[in-house]
Scaffold this active site. Structure first.
Site, PDB file in Angstrom:
ATOM      1  CG  HIS A  41      -1.743  -1.258   1.320  1.00 45.00           C
ATOM      2  ND1 HIS A  41      -1.238  -2.464   1.791  1.00 45.00           N
ATOM      3  CD2 HIS A  41      -3.033  -1.498   0.974  1.00 45.00           C
ATOM      4  CE1 HIS A  41      -2.192  -3.370   1.736  1.00 45.00           C
ATOM      5  NE2 HIS A  41      -3.290  -2.820   1.246  1.00 45.00           N
ATOM      6  CG  LEU A 144      -9.012  -1.269   8.149  1.00 49.62           C
ATOM      7  CD1 LEU A 144      -9.892  -0.949   6.946  1.00 49.62           C
ATOM      8  CD2 LEU A 144      -7.798  -0.349   8.205  1.00 49.62           C
ATOM      9  CG  HIS A 289      -5.951   1.267  -0.614  1.00 53.96           C
ATOM     10  ND1 HIS A 289      -6.055   1.619   0.710  1.00 53.96           N
ATOM     11  CD2 HIS A 289      -6.040  -0.093  -0.647  1.00 53.96           C
ATOM     12  CE1 HIS A 289      -6.206   0.520   1.436  1.00 53.96           C
ATOM     13  NE2 HIS A 289      -6.210  -0.528   0.638  1.00 53.96           N
ATOM     14  CD  GLU A 441     -21.039  -6.706  24.172  1.00 54.49           C
ATOM     15  OE1 GLU A 441     -21.063  -6.058  23.104  1.00 54.49           O
ATOM     16  OE2 GLU A 441     -22.012  -6.750  24.962  1.00 54.49           O
ATOM     17  CG  HIS A 502     -29.303 -14.532  25.762  1.00 57.15           C
ATOM     18  ND1 HIS A 502     -29.989 -13.948  24.721  1.00 57.15           N
ATOM     19  CD2 HIS A 502     -28.958 -13.527  26.604  1.00 57.15           C
ATOM     20  CE1 HIS A 502     -30.054 -12.636  24.942  1.00 57.15           C
ATOM     21  NE2 HIS A 502     -29.432 -12.361  26.068  1.00 57.15           N
TER      22      HIS A 502
END
Ligand SMILES: Cc1ncc(C[n+]2csc(CCOP(=O)(O)OP(=O)(O)O)c2C)c(N)n1
Ligand SMILES: [Mg+2]
Length: 697
Positions: A41, A144, A289, A441, A502
């Site tokens: 990149h 990312l 990029h 989380e 759950h």
């Protein structure tokens, strides 16, 4: 190659010219490395070279001679694909290599040869920044926005460390954390979670620079990303600045100064840049990029920089010296002052200094495991999460730098630290040991990584089902070899009525598949204690605990083997007469007591059963073959595994002819007892499976 084509840096050269030469060295090294590798990149390093140059050479307190000096400023490249920025600057500053034992190796972290071998096997210039592989990399980035989220953990850690260890006249910890991020980082949800928490906590030691180039892989951000990012950060409570020209290093420097002078808020700098800057045909295009420029475009671009067109991997005379005179000199003097300060601190506060020393080497204080609970036999028992809560409260008192919290499930996870003085970590109480990550989380797990990279012993917690929301960051814990701790409760169908949304099914299998991650699913309260005892001694491995919601019988250890067997991953809990089993039952967690019950029934029917508790595949797999064969003798092929989770993978222990009682569907919403009946987690079913294995009725 004619290296003399560029004027070397000499005392006569103006500061601006010297800066420009250094910046263009970063640019051209990046261009050449990508071209040579035929992949990588180039565009963003070309655009952000002035930023990285300014940050490193004018601002950061970082000593290339000692890249792990505890009070150094941290640099996080969240847009990790721009790794050539980091390899260039680590090389040009002559940052030194250290090993995993924190010893200096007397050689550069990234050599010019490594850069020539960018993205090749064994090069210290891999595709993306990798902590533990290249010294000077503060955290692994590439997925990312992991970097920016991790930087929030680093910033929390700095505040915590300053609060605990700084004393009047002794600013032992006053470093800042800088992170660079791109459009991708800003689009990923985890950056929003992390920025929201950073704003809430008022982390004024944290600065993110956003590379606002309007380009991602598929094209202009017009097609995907048109929100007002600055307004979003204002809403999070950040100090938002803008630098309209990524080549204006004085403005960049000024913005970084404003950051350092702004109390009570983190700073977000929007930096307008041009990807592939200087490339006549590729600037501002997505091609810049992730593709090499191509030979001809390399030449044209170098010409636009006033660079010798055919020079490759060229570092003009004076460039190393200019970095030495900047970050090198500043880093050396600030570190030396700090070392002096720390010496007098050590004389005045020997206990605190000793803590800092231990923490830096990831050692534990003597007595770290004193007062760990021992649970008496009890058929009613205690839930895994409750036993865990008791242990956490002991550990956090024994180890001053042990802290953590939950993603808003503290009361359910039983992770709240309740002893006097534990405190809550908030903006005005940065020394609290109870972290409130909020319902975030993913960033929680990244923040735990950031805390751990800052050498705190940190844990995060949620329901096991939501480990999915945290998994990308857990994977990075393992890749970085960090001793993080994740406490996951409600690890199976124990919360019955909540239903299949759950009830974890595939989560054990999924986390067991992460290399280097230690996963433990303890079978009773004493196994929980032993699991923590094992985990705390890890220095380079993350650990996940899967704990039950419901009470599990506390086994009578005078009848059954000691829970210290947990340290082997699996152990013989109860055996056939004479230690000669004909069938082996293997279970983990809440199914251990079920296996024990079935084992008793089999014995009473004269069937020579052995019951094995297997809290951790990973630990067991690392035992000697002799030990493994002693627990699971190869000639005993009649085997039944019981685990309230996907059967995926159990063949490796039960063999192709063995049987696994597990889950091959999602669960259901009903009381636990009914679910146990519906899905076959009953002693009689285990007994029947064992007999079936033996060809008996
Ligand atoms: C979580 C994640 N998703 C996807 C990718 C693949 N990827 C790498 S770079 C990139 C585009 C990033 O755009 P931007 O952040 O604007 O970087 P720029 O091209 O401006 O340097 C993508 C999609 C990734 N590395 N991580
Ligand atoms: Mg972009």
């Amino acid at each position: 190659m004619n290296a003399a084509l560029v004027r070397p840096i000499t005392p006569k050269m103006t500061e601006t010219e010297a800066d420009q030469l250094c910046i263009n060295t970063i640019r051209t090294l990046s261009i050449d490395a990508v071209q040579q590798a035929k992949s990588g990149h180039p565009g963003t390093p070309m655009a952000l070279a002035p930023l990285v140059y300014t940050l490193w050479n004018r601002v950061m307190r970082f000593d290339p001679r000692d890249p792990i000096w505890p009070n150094r400023d941290r640099f996080v490249l969240s847009n990790g694909h721009a790794s050539m920025l980091l390899w260039s600057v680590l090389h040009l500053t002559k940052t030194q290599a250290v090993d995993a034992e924190y010893e200096a190796l007397g050689k550069p972290s990234v050599s010019l040869d490594d850069i020539r071998h960018f993205r090749q096997l064994d090069s210290r210039a891999p595709g993306h920044p990798e902590y533990h592989w290249v010294s000077g990399v503060e955290t692994t980035t590439g997925p990312l926005a992991q970097g920016v989220a991790t930087s929030v953990g680093m910033a929390i850690a700095q505040k915590w460390l300053a609060n605990r260890y700084n004393r009047p006249g002794f600013e032992i910890f006053n470093y800042n954390i800088y992170a660079i991020c791109g459009d991708g980082c800003m689009m990923e949800g985890i950056s929003s979670e992390a920025a929201s928490l950073a704003g809430h906590l008022g982390l004024d030691n944290l600065c993110w620079v956003y590379d606002n180039n309007h380009i991602t892989i598929e094209g202009h951000t017009d097609i995907t990303f048109t929100e007002d990012v600055a307004a979003r950060f204002l809403a999070y409570g950040w100090n938002v600045l803008r630098v309209g020209d990524a080549n204006d290093i004085d403005r960049i420097e000024h913005a970084l100064e404003v950051f350092r002078k702004t109390p009570g808020r983190p700073t977000f700098i929007v930096l307008d840049s041009h990807i592939g800057y200087g490339s006549p045909n590729k600037q501002d295009t997505p091609e810049a990029h992730g593709e090499p420029l191509g030979d001809e475009e390399c030449r044209l671009t170098k010409r636009s920089y006033g660079w010798p067109e055919d020079a490759k991997f060229y570092v003009p005379d004076g460039v190393y010296d200019h970095f030495e005179a900047g970050v090198g000199a500043r880093g050396a003097s600030t570190r030396q002052e700090w070392v002096k300060l720390f010496d007098s601190y050590r004389a005045k506060y020997p206990d605190l200094a000793a803590e800092i020393d231990m923490m830096q080497r990831r050692e534990l204080p003597t007595g770290w495991d004193r007062n760990l609970p021992v649970f008496p036999a009890d058929p009613k028992g205690i839930a895994g999460r409750d036993a865990s809560g008791k242990v956490l409260n002991v550990l956090a008192q024994n180890i001053s730098w042990f802290l953590g919290g939950s993603a808003d499930l503290g009361p359910s996870n039983k992770t709240t630290l309740t002893f006097p003085g534990a405190g809550n970590l908030q903006a005005d109480t940065p020394g609290g040991k109870n972290l409130h990550y909020g319902i975030r989380e993913h960033s929680m797990a990244a923040i735990v990584n950031g805390l751990s990279l800052s050498k705190l012993r940190a844990f995060g917690a949620t329901f096991f089902i939501f480990s999915d929301y945290a998994r990308p960051a857990i994977r990075l814990s393992a890749l970085m070899e960090l001793p993080t701790i994740l406490v996951f409760t409600h690890d199976a169908m124990g919360d019955g009525e909540d239903g299949p949304t759950h009830q974890p099914v595939e989560h054990l299998a999924s986390l067991r598949a992460i290399p280097g991650l230690v996963l433990l699913r303890p079978g009773d309260a004493n196994e929980v204690v032993e699991a923590y005892r094992y985990i705390l001694q890890l220095r380079h491995q993350p650990a996940v605990l899967a704990l039950s919601r419901q009470p599990l019988p506390t086994l009578d250890r005078s009848t059954y083997a000691s829970a210290s067997g947990v340290a082997h991953g699996a152990y013989v809990l109860g055996d056939a007469p004479g230690g000669k089993p004909e069938v082996i039952l293997i279970a983990s967690g809440s199914e251990v007591s079920l296996a024990v019950e079935a084992h008793q029934k089999l014995l009473s029917e004269g069937i020579r059963s052995r019951v094995v508790s297997m809290p951790s595949w990973d630990i067991f797999d690392h035992q000697t073959k002799e030990y493994r064969d002693s627990v699971l003798p190869p000639d005993v092929t009649a085997r039944v595994a019981i685990e309230q989770a996907s059967t995926f993978g159990w063949e490796r222990y039960v063999g192709t002819s063995g049987h696994t009682i597990g889950m091959n569907t999602f669960g259901a919403s009903a009381p636990l007892k009914e679910l146990q009946r519906k899905f076959g987690f009953q002693p009689d079913e285990v007994v029947a499976a064992a007999k079936n294995q033996l060809g008996r009725k």
